[in-house]
Write an enzyme that holds these catalytic residues in place. Structure first.
Site, PDB file in Angstrom:
ATOM      1  N   HIS A  76       0.853  -1.190   0.000  1.00 42.01           N
ATOM      2  CA  HIS A  76       0.000   0.000   0.000  1.00 42.01           C
ATOM      3  C   HIS A  76       0.886   1.237   0.000  1.00 42.01           C
ATOM      4  O   HIS A  76       1.694   1.428   0.893  1.00 42.01           O
ATOM      5  CB  HIS A  76      -0.922   0.020   1.231  1.00 42.01           C
ATOM      6  CG  HIS A  76      -2.085  -0.909   1.111  1.00 42.01           C
ATOM      7  ND1 HIS A  76      -3.350  -0.588   1.537  1.00 42.01           N
ATOM      8  CD2 HIS A  76      -2.181  -2.153   0.589  1.00 42.01           C
ATOM      9  CE1 HIS A  76      -4.171  -1.593   1.286  1.00 42.01           C
ATOM     10  NE2 HIS A  76      -3.491  -2.556   0.723  1.00 42.01           N
ATOM     11  N   TYR A 204      -8.878   5.991   7.421  1.00 41.80           N
ATOM     12  CA  TYR A 204      -8.942   6.422   8.820  1.00 41.80           C
ATOM     13  C   TYR A 204      -9.942   7.582   8.883  1.00 41.80           C
ATOM     14  O   TYR A 204      -9.774   8.580   8.179  1.00 41.80           O
ATOM     15  CB  TYR A 204      -7.573   6.914   9.300  1.00 41.80           C
ATOM     16  CG  TYR A 204      -6.572   5.794   9.529  1.00 41.80           C
ATOM     17  CD1 TYR A 204      -5.875   5.219   8.475  1.00 41.80           C
ATOM     18  CD2 TYR A 204      -6.325   5.314  10.822  1.00 41.80           C
ATOM     19  CE1 TYR A 204      -4.958   4.203   8.688  1.00 41.80           C
ATOM     20  CE2 TYR A 204      -5.406   4.296  11.050  1.00 41.80           C
ATOM     21  CZ  TYR A 204      -4.727   3.746   9.979  1.00 41.80           C
ATOM     22  OH  TYR A 204      -3.826   2.735  10.206  1.00 41.80           O
ATOM     23  N   PRO A 295      -3.659   1.002  19.011  1.00 44.50           N
ATOM     24  CA  PRO A 295      -3.529   0.424  17.669  1.00 44.50           C
ATOM     25  C   PRO A 295      -3.628   1.431  16.521  1.00 44.50           C
ATOM     26  O   PRO A 295      -3.429   1.053  15.364  1.00 44.50           O
ATOM     27  CB  PRO A 295      -4.692  -0.574  17.596  1.00 44.50           C
ATOM     28  CG  PRO A 295      -5.702  -0.052  18.555  1.00 44.50           C
ATOM     29  CD  PRO A 295      -4.946   0.633  19.645  1.00 44.50           C
ATOM     30  N   LYS A 299       1.441   0.010  15.004  1.00 50.67           N
ATOM     31  CA  LYS A 299       2.880  -0.054  15.247  1.00 50.67           C
ATOM     32  C   LYS A 299       3.360  -1.204  16.139  1.00 50.67           C
ATOM     33  O   LYS A 299       4.561  -1.462  16.206  1.00 50.67           O
ATOM     34  CB  LYS A 299       3.347   1.256  15.902  1.00 50.67           C
ATOM     35  CG  LYS A 299       3.388   2.421  14.952  1.00 50.67           C
ATOM     36  CD  LYS A 299       4.495   2.238  13.932  1.00 50.67           C
ATOM     37  CE  LYS A 299       4.525   3.328  12.891  1.00 50.67           C
ATOM     38  NZ  LYS A 299       4.943   2.867  11.590  1.00 50.67           N
ATOM     39  N   TYR A 387       4.360   6.532   9.547  1.00 48.92           N
ATOM     40  CA  TYR A 387       3.505   5.371   9.256  1.00 48.92           C
ATOM     41  C   TYR A 387       4.293   4.282   8.529  1.00 48.92           C
ATOM     42  O   TYR A 387       4.143   3.095   8.816  1.00 48.92           O
ATOM     43  CB  TYR A 387       2.308   5.817   8.419  1.00 48.92           C
ATOM     44  CG  TYR A 387       1.160   4.830   8.409  1.00 48.92           C
ATOM     45  CD1 TYR A 387       0.107   4.951   9.312  1.00 48.92           C
ATOM     46  CD2 TYR A 387       1.126   3.774   7.498  1.00 48.92           C
ATOM     47  CE1 TYR A 387      -0.942   4.049   9.312  1.00 48.92           C
ATOM     48  CE2 TYR A 387       0.081   2.862   7.491  1.00 48.92           C
ATOM     49  CZ  TYR A 387      -0.951   3.016   8.394  1.00 48.92           C
ATOM     50  OH  TYR A 387      -1.989   2.108   8.405  1.00 48.92           O
TER      51      TYR A 387
HETATM   52  C1  PHB Z   1      -5.687  -3.924  10.970  1.00 46.35           C
HETATM   53  O1  PHB Z   1      -5.693  -4.225   9.770  1.00 46.35           O
HETATM   54  O2  PHB Z   1      -6.071  -4.717  11.831  1.00 46.35           O
HETATM   55  C2  PHB Z   1      -5.224  -2.577  11.381  1.00 46.35           C
HETATM   56  C3  PHB Z   1      -4.795  -1.689  10.409  1.00 46.35           C
HETATM   57  C4  PHB Z   1      -4.368  -0.419  10.784  1.00 46.35           C
HETATM   58  C5  PHB Z   1      -4.371  -0.058  12.118  1.00 46.35           C
HETATM   59  C6  PHB Z   1      -4.792  -0.947  13.082  1.00 46.35           C
HETATM   60  C7  PHB Z   1      -5.216  -2.207  12.723  1.00 46.35           C
HETATM   61  O3  PHB Z   1      -3.976   1.193  12.463  1.00 46.35           O
END
Ligand code: PHB
Length: 392
Positions: A76, A204, A295, A299, A387
């Site tokens: 990605h 997000y 989460p 990370k 990120y």
């Molecule tokens: C996930 O795919 O579970 C996931 C992705 C991004 C995050 C947290 C969890 O920031």
């Protein structure tokens, strides 16, 4: 009579951090044993986050664990931020010439467990009665294996890779820990759903109903999260309510959330924690045993792998010299990244979640912060760099 043995390194916990360390040490000629109370099946079927920094991908491939991530993972080159009903892409490739890989933690675990089995590594799942004695001077690990045999292992170094509820951390007297933590007035409700993806990349979402995140697993299975309260009762969240809320939080701009059948639901608590000690005598702590992050920045696993990358350099030198003070170099080097990641995860979390006590000022301030990011390359470059992971 217990079975007695001697080994340079004994690792408690066969999650990705413990297994990766065992693998890296083996490649540097150092033997280890890894003990784990859970079964391999239990770890492989527990849902965890799925974003790998490119440094983590490089470690898996270059250190000979597996290149499956390159074949089955998905690269990605950006994420979307949504707020005020509009979506904005953060272009990692253009901003910092980097990317992340979507490859669930369970797959990383499977690759590592297979690699250890392939290379003849000693990994014991489903052990009981784990205990460690004399970790300051001459560590002894005791455990009972899955067949009921008792073992006494004498090791030069013990590694606690046993997660956020770490038994090993408990060996360090509280007065000698340097602990820092903060709690958050929110948690996530996570679901797995049989549905197509709603967008090409992760989304997000900041909304006046709270945070949401659309992540992915496969072309037919999606992972999604909703901000909720830490004491949320899952019984209050029938499937219809979850979809209603996800649709409302992502609405705008003609965005169409693809719904489907929910196959799993759980609540994820939030906490940031760092124990700067990381070494006590002949004991070292790695990954979630030493630090946790919320989460939001994806990370946790990446940070754990960065820890063991450093440790795989420090442990051989400590063993070769016989001077355990060499182990202090581990925390000295690891803490720089740990605090950067704590800061990034905290920043993403506070920017995107609605505080239960938040007033209108707070929400407008968050939108100002989000606009500062999406309207300027200088504003978004920090997010892109953090990120995808700092080089050092
Ligand atoms: C996930 O795919 O579970 C996931 C992705 C991004 C995050 C947290 C969890 O920031």
């Amino acid at each position: 009579m217990p079975i007695e043995s001697r080994i340079p390194v004994a690792i408690v916990g066969a999650g990705p951090a413990g297994l990766m360390l065992s693998h890296l040490l083996a490649r540097r000629g150092i033997e280890s044993v890894v003990v784990e109370i859970r079964s391999r099946h239990e770890i492989e079927t527990t849902n965890r986050a799925g974003v790998l920094e490119q440094g983590a991908v490089r470690m898996l491939v270059d250190e000979g664990v597996s290149d499956r991530v390159l074949r089955e993972g998905h690269e990605h080159e950006g994420i979307a931020l949504r707020f005020g009903g509009h979506g904005y892409r953060i272009d990692f490739r253009r901003l910092v010439d980097a990317a992340v890989w979507l490859y669930p933690q369970q797959q990383v675990f499977t690759d590592l467990a297979d690699a250890r089995a392939r290379d003849g590594g000693d990994v014991r799942f489903e052990v009981t009665d784990v205990s460690v004695e004399d970790h300051l001077t001459s560590p002894t690990l005791r455990f009972t294996d899955a067949d009921g045999e008792q073992h006494v292992v004498r090791a030069d170094i013990i590694v606690g890779a046993d997660g956020s509820h770490s038994y090993c951390r408990g060996l360090v007297p509280p007065a000698e820990r340097r602990e820092y933590f903060t709690t958050y007035p929110y948690a996530w409700l996570g679901i797995l759903a049989e549905a197509p993806p709603s967008a090409d990349e992760l989304v997000y979402v900041h909304s006046d109903r709270g945070f949401a995140l659309l992540s992915q697993r496969t072309p037919t299975v999606q992972r999604m999260y909703l901000q909720c309260t830490p004491d949320e009762d899952l019984a209050q969240w029938p499937d219809d309510r979850i979809w209603e809320e996800l649709i409302a939080r992502t609405a705008g701009d003609g965005f169409a959330l693809a719904t489907g059948t929910i196959t799993e639901k759980s609540i994820l608590p939030f906490r940031s924690y760092v124990d700067e000690t990381m070494r006590h005598g002949r004991l070292v702590l790695v990954g979630d045993a030493a630090h946790t992050v919320p989460p939001t920045g994806a990370k946790g696993l990446n940070l754990a792998l960065a820890d063991v990358g450093i440790l795989a350099d420090v442990i051989p030198r400590a063993l070769a010299s016989g001077d355990m003070d060499v182990l202090d170099e581990y925390a000295e080097r690891a803490l720089d990244r740990i605090w950067k990641v704590e800061s990034f995860s905290y920043w993403m979390t506070q920017m995107l979640h609605l505080r239960p006590d938040g007033d209108a000022f707070d929400v407008h301030r968050q939108v100002g912060e989000l606009r500062r990011i999406v309207t300027s390359d200088r504003g978004s470059a920090y997010l892109a760099e953090a990120y995808t992971g700092w080089a050092t």
